[in-house]
Design a protein around this motif. Structure first.
Motif, PDB file in Angstrom:
ATOM      1  N   MET A  71       0.846  -1.203   0.000  1.00 54.20           N
ATOM      2  CA  MET A  71       0.000   0.000   0.000  1.00 54.20           C
ATOM      3  C   MET A  71       0.883   1.255   0.000  1.00 54.20           C
ATOM      4  O   MET A  71       1.828   1.351   0.771  1.00 54.20           O
ATOM      5  CB  MET A  71      -0.898  -0.005   1.246  1.00 54.20           C
ATOM      6  N   LYS A  72       0.568   2.185  -0.901  1.00 48.49           N
ATOM      7  CA  LYS A  72       1.297   3.459  -0.941  1.00 48.49           C
ATOM      8  C   LYS A  72       0.375   4.571  -0.460  1.00 48.49           C
ATOM      9  O   LYS A  72      -0.817   4.582  -0.771  1.00 48.49           O
ATOM     10  CB  LYS A  72       1.793   3.754  -2.365  1.00 48.49           C
ATOM     11  N   LEU A  73       0.927   5.535   0.286  1.00 47.76           N
ATOM     12  CA  LEU A  73       0.128   6.583   0.909  1.00 47.76           C
ATOM     13  C   LEU A  73       0.487   7.952   0.359  1.00 47.76           C
ATOM     14  O   LEU A  73       1.651   8.221   0.049  1.00 47.76           O
ATOM     15  CB  LEU A  73       0.389   6.605   2.421  1.00 47.76           C
ATOM     16  N   SER A  74      -0.516   8.844   0.289  1.00 48.89           N
ATOM     17  CA  SER A  74      -0.245  10.238  -0.095  1.00 48.89           C
ATOM     18  C   SER A  74       0.520  10.952   1.015  1.00 48.89           C
ATOM     19  O   SER A  74       1.232  11.921   0.768  1.00 48.89           O
ATOM     20  CB  SER A  74      -1.554  10.979  -0.377  1.00 48.89           C
ATOM     21  N   THR A  75       0.369  10.481   2.238  1.00 52.35           N
ATOM     22  CA  THR A  75       1.039  11.074   3.398  1.00 52.35           C
ATOM     23  C   THR A  75       2.534  11.191   3.123  1.00 52.35           C
ATOM     24  O   THR A  75       3.193  10.213   2.816  1.00 52.35           O
ATOM     25  CB  THR A  75       0.799  10.182   4.638  1.00 52.35           C
ATOM     26  N   ARG A  76       3.046  12.409   3.217  1.00 48.02           N
ATOM     27  CA  ARG A  76       4.429  12.663   2.804  1.00 48.02           C
ATOM     28  C   ARG A  76       5.464  12.168   3.802  1.00 48.02           C
ATOM     29  O   ARG A  76       6.587  11.852   3.436  1.00 48.02           O
ATOM     30  CB  ARG A  76       4.639  14.161   2.561  1.00 48.02           C
ATOM     31  N   ILE A 127      -4.130  16.898  -1.535  1.00 51.92           N
ATOM     32  CA  ILE A 127      -2.812  16.340  -1.220  1.00 51.92           C
ATOM     33  C   ILE A 127      -1.778  17.131  -2.015  1.00 51.92           C
ATOM     34  O   ILE A 127      -2.125  17.984  -2.835  1.00 51.92           O
ATOM     35  CB  ILE A 127      -2.733  14.830  -1.549  1.00 51.92           C
ATOM     36  N   SER A 158       2.616  14.040  -4.320  1.00 53.12           N
ATOM     37  CA  SER A 158       2.004  12.784  -3.863  1.00 53.12           C
ATOM     38  C   SER A 158       1.079  12.225  -4.940  1.00 53.12           C
ATOM     39  O   SER A 158       1.044  11.019  -5.179  1.00 53.12           O
ATOM     40  CB  SER A 158       1.210  13.002  -2.572  1.00 53.12           C
ATOM     41  N   ARG A 194       3.307  10.611  -7.372  1.00 51.74           N
ATOM     42  CA  ARG A 194       3.954   9.410  -6.824  1.00 51.74           C
ATOM     43  C   ARG A 194       2.980   8.231  -6.774  1.00 51.74           C
ATOM     44  O   ARG A 194       3.356   7.081  -6.984  1.00 51.74           O
ATOM     45  CB  ARG A 194       4.491   9.725  -5.418  1.00 51.74           C
ATOM     46  N   LEU A 195       1.696   8.511  -6.492  1.00 51.51           N
ATOM     47  CA  LEU A 195       0.689   7.443  -6.441  1.00 51.51           C
ATOM     48  C   LEU A 195       0.116   7.154  -7.833  1.00 51.51           C
ATOM     49  O   LEU A 195      -0.748   6.295  -7.969  1.00 51.51           O
ATOM     50  CB  LEU A 195      -0.455   7.833  -5.501  1.00 51.51           C
ATOM     51  N   ALA A 246      -6.381  11.829   3.487  1.00 47.72           N
ATOM     52  CA  ALA A 246      -5.212  11.257   2.811  1.00 47.72           C
ATOM     53  C   ALA A 246      -5.694  10.205   1.813  1.00 47.72           C
ATOM     54  O   ALA A 246      -6.836   9.744   1.880  1.00 47.72           O
ATOM     55  CB  ALA A 246      -4.266  10.633   3.828  1.00 47.72           C
ATOM     56  N   ILE A 247      -4.822   9.846   0.895  1.00 52.64           N
ATOM     57  CA  ILE A 247      -5.192   8.855  -0.118  1.00 52.64           C
ATOM     58  C   ILE A 247      -4.164   7.735  -0.133  1.00 52.64           C
ATOM     59  O   ILE A 247      -2.961   7.979   0.032  1.00 52.64           O
ATOM     60  CB  ILE A 247      -5.306   9.519  -1.509  1.00 52.64           C
ATOM     61  N   ALA A 248      -4.650   6.504  -0.280  1.00 48.96           N
ATOM     62  CA  ALA A 248      -3.771   5.345  -0.369  1.00 48.96           C
ATOM     63  C   ALA A 248      -4.142   4.524  -1.606  1.00 48.96           C
ATOM     64  O   ALA A 248      -5.292   4.529  -2.038  1.00 48.96           O
ATOM     65  CB  ALA A 248      -3.903   4.481   0.881  1.00 48.96           C
ATOM     66  N   VAL A 249      -3.135   3.862  -2.165  1.00 50.79           N
ATOM     67  CA  VAL A 249      -3.409   2.935  -3.278  1.00 50.79           C
ATOM     68  C   VAL A 249      -2.741   1.592  -2.933  1.00 50.79           C
ATOM     69  O   VAL A 249      -1.733   1.553  -2.232  1.00 50.79           O
ATOM     70  CB  VAL A 249      -2.852   3.454  -4.629  1.00 50.79           C
ATOM     71  N   ASP A 250      -3.335   0.523  -3.419  1.00 53.51           N
ATOM     72  CA  ASP A 250      -2.772  -0.814  -3.138  1.00 53.51           C
ATOM     73  C   ASP A 250      -1.469  -1.011  -3.888  1.00 53.51           C
ATOM     74  O   ASP A 250      -1.304  -0.516  -5.007  1.00 53.51           O
ATOM     75  CB  ASP A 250      -3.775  -1.901  -3.566  1.00 53.51           C
TER      76      ASP A 250
END
Lengths: 69, 69, 69, 69, 69, 69
Positions: free
Chosen positions: A1-6, C39, C43, C46-47, D65-69
């Motif tokens: 999982m990748k996060l936007s959170t820097r 965001i 970010s 990056r996502l 915030a946003i997350a991707v798998d």
């Protein structure tokens, strides 16, 4: 999982203090550098947090203020 | 001045990117450990932020989330 | 990865608007229910966010206010 | 009253847990979709929150915030 | 509408600066006391904000830090 | 020390309520104008907060929402 959170800091749980609703978690992210986090007690339980456990501290860039002497 | 803010990281400004309203500031708080902050452009100017300047990053404990693998 | 963040909404990216520093992302998390997120632009890159991509919206419980009529 | 807050979710209170200072409120905003909020106990009392009550959950876009798998 | 948000300040819009995604709004909430807010540009438009308009500034109690000299 | 935080209000502590983890602090920043802050109990102790003490309330601009009637 990748996060936007820097900001992501890898660390180890040093201390856990439980309140009625919240928990205060102290992590060490580098020798002598600690981060304190307040999360809900149910989150602390759901993540099975315990002293010595390896975790990540996550902080959004907009939540970081800057100060100068 | 003493702050209620639980997390204070001493660091050095590595990079500044300016937008129309906001500025993105990257600090190094330990060798290889960076913190990214978004503040208003007018704050960046008021604090005279510049690459190499010594500053503090401040983060409230309630703004720190925790993740585990 | 498990997060302390209490609120996780699975959704699809509907719209992306890019500023100089920030990006505004609109997600649909249920039919007719949208969530807007700001965001940093870096970010979003990056996502690899793009319209139609499946993502999660994450919100800390302390960031949810409540209103009544 | 109109709010700058970008995210407004209409929902029903499902559960209330009271601490000494804070209260944890769980809302259902769609079938099977819950939102958890931490507000002060005095706010929960001032709004007369109770299970079954119709309320709104409010979230600023910068707090998503946003997350991707 | 009643809000869980503990801090509500009635004020008048003194200045609006627009960026690509965000807007910086300066309010006067008492003689000589100003509050600065960053909201999305689309929120500023949706609320029809303009200099001289009467508005409210809303701040969650967990977003207020305290400092002492 | 200078802060990036845009909003600084000088005030006097009117009331302190202690929970297990958190403390709720009420300040008066102008005649009849109060600000409520939630900080950790250990911060309240570290700052030696007490009724009548002069303090500053600090709020980031991104944490200020706006409402209109």
């Amino acid at each position: 999982m990748k996060l936007s959170t820097r900001n992501t800091f890898k660390g180890t749980v040093k201390k856990i203090e439980l309140g009625a609703v919240n928990a205060e978690i102290t992590l060490e992210i580098a020798p002598g550098v600690e981060v304190v986090s307040i999360i809900t007690k149910s989150s602390a339980e759901r993540l099975s947090l315990a002293e010595g456990k390896e975790v990540y501290a996550l902080v959004k860039a907009t939540d970081v203020a800057i100060a100068v002497d």
